[in-house]
Design a protein around this motif. Sequence first.
Motif, PDB file in Angstrom:
ATOM      1  N   GLU A 173      31.065  11.581   5.551  1.00  0.00           N
ATOM      2  CA  GLU A 173      31.878  10.828   4.893  1.00  0.00           C
ATOM      3  C   GLU A 173      33.249  10.943   4.676  1.00  0.00           C
ATOM      4  OE1 GLU A 173      31.019   9.409   0.120  1.00  0.00           O
ATOM      5  OE2 GLU A 173      30.267  11.244   0.591  1.00  0.00           O
ATOM      6  N   GLU A 174      33.946   9.838   4.554  1.00  0.00           N
ATOM      7  CA  GLU A 174      35.335   9.872   4.563  1.00  0.00           C
ATOM      8  C   GLU A 174      35.951   8.894   3.552  1.00  0.00           C
ATOM      9  OE1 GLU A 174      39.313   8.758   7.213  1.00  0.00           O
ATOM     10  OE2 GLU A 174      37.455   9.370   8.229  1.00  0.00           O
ATOM     11  N   VAL A 175      36.903   9.092   2.648  1.00  0.00           N
ATOM     12  CA  VAL A 175      37.482   8.219   1.586  1.00  0.00           C
ATOM     13  C   VAL A 175      38.722   7.765   2.227  1.00  0.00           C
ATOM     14  CG1 VAL A 175      38.175   7.842  -0.812  1.00  0.00           C
ATOM     15  CG2 VAL A 175      36.239   9.236  -0.201  1.00  0.00           C
ATOM     16  N   ASP A 176      38.936   6.381   2.358  1.00  0.00           N
ATOM     17  CA  ASP A 176      39.945   5.757   2.718  1.00  0.00           C
ATOM     18  C   ASP A 176      40.486   4.812   1.847  1.00  0.00           C
ATOM     19  OD1 ASP A 176      42.026   4.251   4.115  1.00  0.00           O
ATOM     20  OD2 ASP A 176      41.139   3.899   5.899  1.00  0.00           O
ATOM     21  N   LYS A 177      41.286   5.015   1.039  1.00  0.00           N
ATOM     22  CA  LYS A 177      41.827   3.862  -0.100  1.00  0.00           C
ATOM     23  C   LYS A 177      42.353   2.730   0.491  1.00  0.00           C
ATOM     24  CE  LYS A 177      41.611   7.136  -3.681  1.00  0.00           C
ATOM     25  NZ  LYS A 177      40.487   7.159  -4.769  1.00  0.00           N
ATOM     26  N   ASP A 178      42.749   2.567   1.630  1.00  0.00           N
ATOM     27  CA  ASP A 178      43.180   1.199   2.363  1.00  0.00           C
ATOM     28  C   ASP A 178      42.055   0.509   2.350  1.00  0.00           C
ATOM     29  OD1 ASP A 178      45.873   2.239   2.219  1.00  0.00           O
ATOM     30  OD2 ASP A 178      45.714   3.089   4.381  1.00  0.00           O
ATOM     31  N   LEU A 179      40.867   0.736   2.314  1.00  0.00           N
ATOM     32  CA  LEU A 179      39.691  -0.331   2.672  1.00  0.00           C
ATOM     33  C   LEU A 179      39.589  -1.097   1.444  1.00  0.00           C
ATOM     34  CD1 LEU A 179      37.193   2.101   4.363  1.00  0.00           C
ATOM     35  CD2 LEU A 179      38.761   0.538   5.464  1.00  0.00           C
ATOM     36  N   ILE A 180      40.121  -0.724   0.223  1.00  0.00           N
ATOM     37  CA  ILE A 180      40.036  -1.697  -1.068  1.00  0.00           C
ATOM     38  C   ILE A 180      38.785  -1.627  -1.731  1.00  0.00           C
ATOM     39  CG2 ILE A 180      40.138  -3.924  -2.031  1.00  0.00           C
ATOM     40  CD1 ILE A 180      42.370  -4.490   0.239  1.00  0.00           C
ATOM     41  N   GLY A 181      37.603  -1.983  -0.772  1.00  0.00           N
ATOM     42  CA  GLY A 181      36.125  -1.631  -1.473  1.00  0.00           C
ATOM     43  C   GLY A 181      35.320  -1.957  -0.165  1.00  0.00           C
ATOM     44  N   GLY A 182      33.928  -2.002  -0.476  1.00  0.00           N
ATOM     45  CA  GLY A 182      33.066  -2.052   0.664  1.00  0.00           C
ATOM     46  C   GLY A 182      33.072  -0.641   1.304  1.00  0.00           C
ATOM     47  N   LEU A 183      32.314  -0.752   2.535  1.00  0.00           N
ATOM     48  CA  LEU A 183      32.140   0.228   3.516  1.00  0.00           C
ATOM     49  C   LEU A 183      31.929   0.071   5.040  1.00  0.00           C
ATOM     50  CD1 LEU A 183      28.914   1.073   4.157  1.00  0.00           C
ATOM     51  CD2 LEU A 183      28.881   1.434   1.504  1.00  0.00           C
ATOM     52  N   LYS A 184      32.246   1.085   5.873  1.00  0.00           N
ATOM     53  CA  LYS A 184      32.128   1.109   7.216  1.00  0.00           C
ATOM     54  C   LYS A 184      31.503   2.146   7.486  1.00  0.00           C
ATOM     55  CE  LYS A 184      34.967   0.878  11.499  1.00  0.00           C
ATOM     56  NZ  LYS A 184      36.348   0.998  11.915  1.00  0.00           N
ATOM     57  N   VAL A 185      30.202   1.798   8.635  1.00  0.00           N
ATOM     58  CA  VAL A 185      29.572   2.839   9.132  1.00  0.00           C
ATOM     59  C   VAL A 185      29.705   2.798  10.643  1.00  0.00           C
ATOM     60  CG1 VAL A 185      26.995   3.783   9.054  1.00  0.00           C
ATOM     61  CG2 VAL A 185      27.982   2.517   7.080  1.00  0.00           C
ATOM     62  N   GLU A 186      29.586   3.951  11.286  1.00  0.00           N
ATOM     63  CA  GLU A 186      29.928   4.039  12.745  1.00  0.00           C
ATOM     64  C   GLU A 186      29.009   5.048  13.317  1.00  0.00           C
ATOM     65  OE1 GLU A 186      33.902   3.108  14.401  1.00  0.00           O
ATOM     66  OE2 GLU A 186      34.209   4.253  12.574  1.00  0.00           O
ATOM     67  N   THR A 187      27.939   4.700  14.191  1.00  0.00           N
ATOM     68  CA  THR A 187      27.450   5.707  15.063  1.00  0.00           C
ATOM     69  C   THR A 187      27.645   5.583  16.433  1.00  0.00           C
ATOM     70  OG1 THR A 187      25.477   4.306  15.547  1.00  0.00           O
ATOM     71  CG2 THR A 187      25.196   5.202  13.307  1.00  0.00           C
ATOM     72  N   ALA A 188      27.174   6.457  17.202  1.00  0.00           N
ATOM     73  CA  ALA A 188      27.447   6.353  18.634  1.00  0.00           C
ATOM     74  C   ALA A 188      27.607   5.081  19.440  1.00  0.00           C
ATOM     75  CB  ALA A 188      26.772   7.657  19.327  1.00  0.00           C
ATOM     76  N   SER A 189      26.513   4.383  18.827  1.00  0.00           N
ATOM     77  CA  SER A 189      26.122   2.917  19.546  1.00  0.00           C
ATOM     78  C   SER A 189      26.527   1.807  18.770  1.00  0.00           C
ATOM     79  CB  SER A 189      24.800   2.845  20.204  1.00  0.00           C
ATOM     80  OG  SER A 189      24.061   2.783  19.270  1.00  0.00           O
ATOM     81  N   ARG A 190      26.751   1.986  17.509  1.00  0.00           N
ATOM     82  CA  ARG A 190      26.820   0.887  16.524  1.00  0.00           C
ATOM     83  C   ARG A 190      27.812   0.897  15.644  1.00  0.00           C
ATOM     84  NH1 ARG A 190      21.394   2.172  17.297  1.00  0.00           N
ATOM     85  NH2 ARG A 190      20.089   0.319  17.981  1.00  0.00           N
ATOM     86  N   THR A 191      28.464  -0.149  15.017  1.00  0.00           N
ATOM     87  CA  THR A 191      29.245  -0.098  13.827  1.00  0.00           C
ATOM     88  C   THR A 191      29.021  -1.550  13.136  1.00  0.00           C
ATOM     89  OG1 THR A 191      31.116   0.744  15.318  1.00  0.00           O
ATOM     90  CG2 THR A 191      31.740  -0.428  13.346  1.00  0.00           C
ATOM     91  N   TRP A 192      29.061  -1.025  11.645  1.00  0.00           N
ATOM     92  CA  TRP A 192      28.969  -1.824  10.683  1.00  0.00           C
ATOM     93  C   TRP A 192      30.118  -1.705   9.934  1.00  0.00           C
ATOM     94  CZ3 TRP A 192      24.937   1.697  11.989  1.00  0.00           C
ATOM     95  CH2 TRP A 192      23.799   0.870  12.525  1.00  0.00           C
ATOM     96  N   ASP A 193      31.047  -2.975   9.833  1.00  0.00           N
ATOM     97  CA  ASP A 193      32.217  -3.111   8.940  1.00  0.00           C
ATOM     98  C   ASP A 193      32.054  -4.150   7.906  1.00  0.00           C
ATOM     99  OD1 ASP A 193      34.919  -2.986   8.027  1.00  0.00           O
ATOM    100  OD2 ASP A 193      35.635  -2.827   9.842  1.00  0.00           O
ATOM    101  N   LYS A 194      31.791  -3.519   6.701  1.00  0.00           N
ATOM    102  CA  LYS A 194      31.661  -4.389   5.581  1.00  0.00           C
ATOM    103  C   LYS A 194      32.610  -4.179   4.420  1.00  0.00           C
ATOM    104  CE  LYS A 194      28.276  -6.461   7.506  1.00  0.00           C
ATOM    105  NZ  LYS A 194      28.509  -8.056   8.092  1.00  0.00           N
ATOM    106  N   THR A 195      33.906  -3.843   5.047  1.00  0.00           N
ATOM    107  CA  THR A 195      35.015  -3.508   4.170  1.00  0.00           C
ATOM    108  C   THR A 195      35.685  -4.654   3.601  1.00  0.00           C
ATOM    109  OG1 THR A 195      36.537  -3.179   5.961  1.00  0.00           O
ATOM    110  CG2 THR A 195      35.384  -1.210   5.086  1.00  0.00           C
ATOM    111  N   LEU A 196      36.440  -4.538   2.496  1.00  0.00           N
ATOM    112  CA  LEU A 196      36.971  -5.913   1.973  1.00  0.00           C
ATOM    113  C   LEU A 196      38.370  -5.930   2.763  1.00  0.00           C
ATOM    114  CD1 LEU A 196      37.080  -5.565  -2.018  1.00  0.00           C
ATOM    115  CD2 LEU A 196      35.801  -7.124  -0.421  1.00  0.00           C
TER     116      LEU A 196
END
Length: 130
Positions: free
Chosen positions: A96-119
């Motif tokens: 887990e990492e917190v990044d205030k610049d994302l505003i909201g939502g979340l981003k998940v990355e694995t070795a082969s996939r990325t889901w970016d549902k950030t504002l």
Amino acid sequence: MISFSRRRLAKYAVDELSNNRPISVVSTRLAAALTASNRQKEVDLLLSDISQELEERGLLAIASLTSASPLSEKFKHELTLQLKKLTGVKEIILQEEVDKDLIGGLKVETASRTWDKTLKRELSKIKEIA
């Protein structure tokens, strides 16, 4: 001098770990292989290849989770269950990492996939259209 590709070394590592070979033995052998071929600077790349191999075999996914604020343990548990289904792996490790610049939502990355549902990402997509 014999040189092995990083992919081949990653497959070897996962095979050995799957056969319950101690991590210290596997890491020593991998270090020796990289040193013998003068490729010590490729350690991080090899670790990425090992993560990819673990995920492809359905054993483990290391998921980097970035959000604008800390997430509850309950949410992380539910997310872990969903990621197991989506990736088809037996185990998930969340980093887990917190990044205030994302505003909201979340981003998940694995070795082969990325889901970016950030504002931030959604706003960026709107800006591209406009």
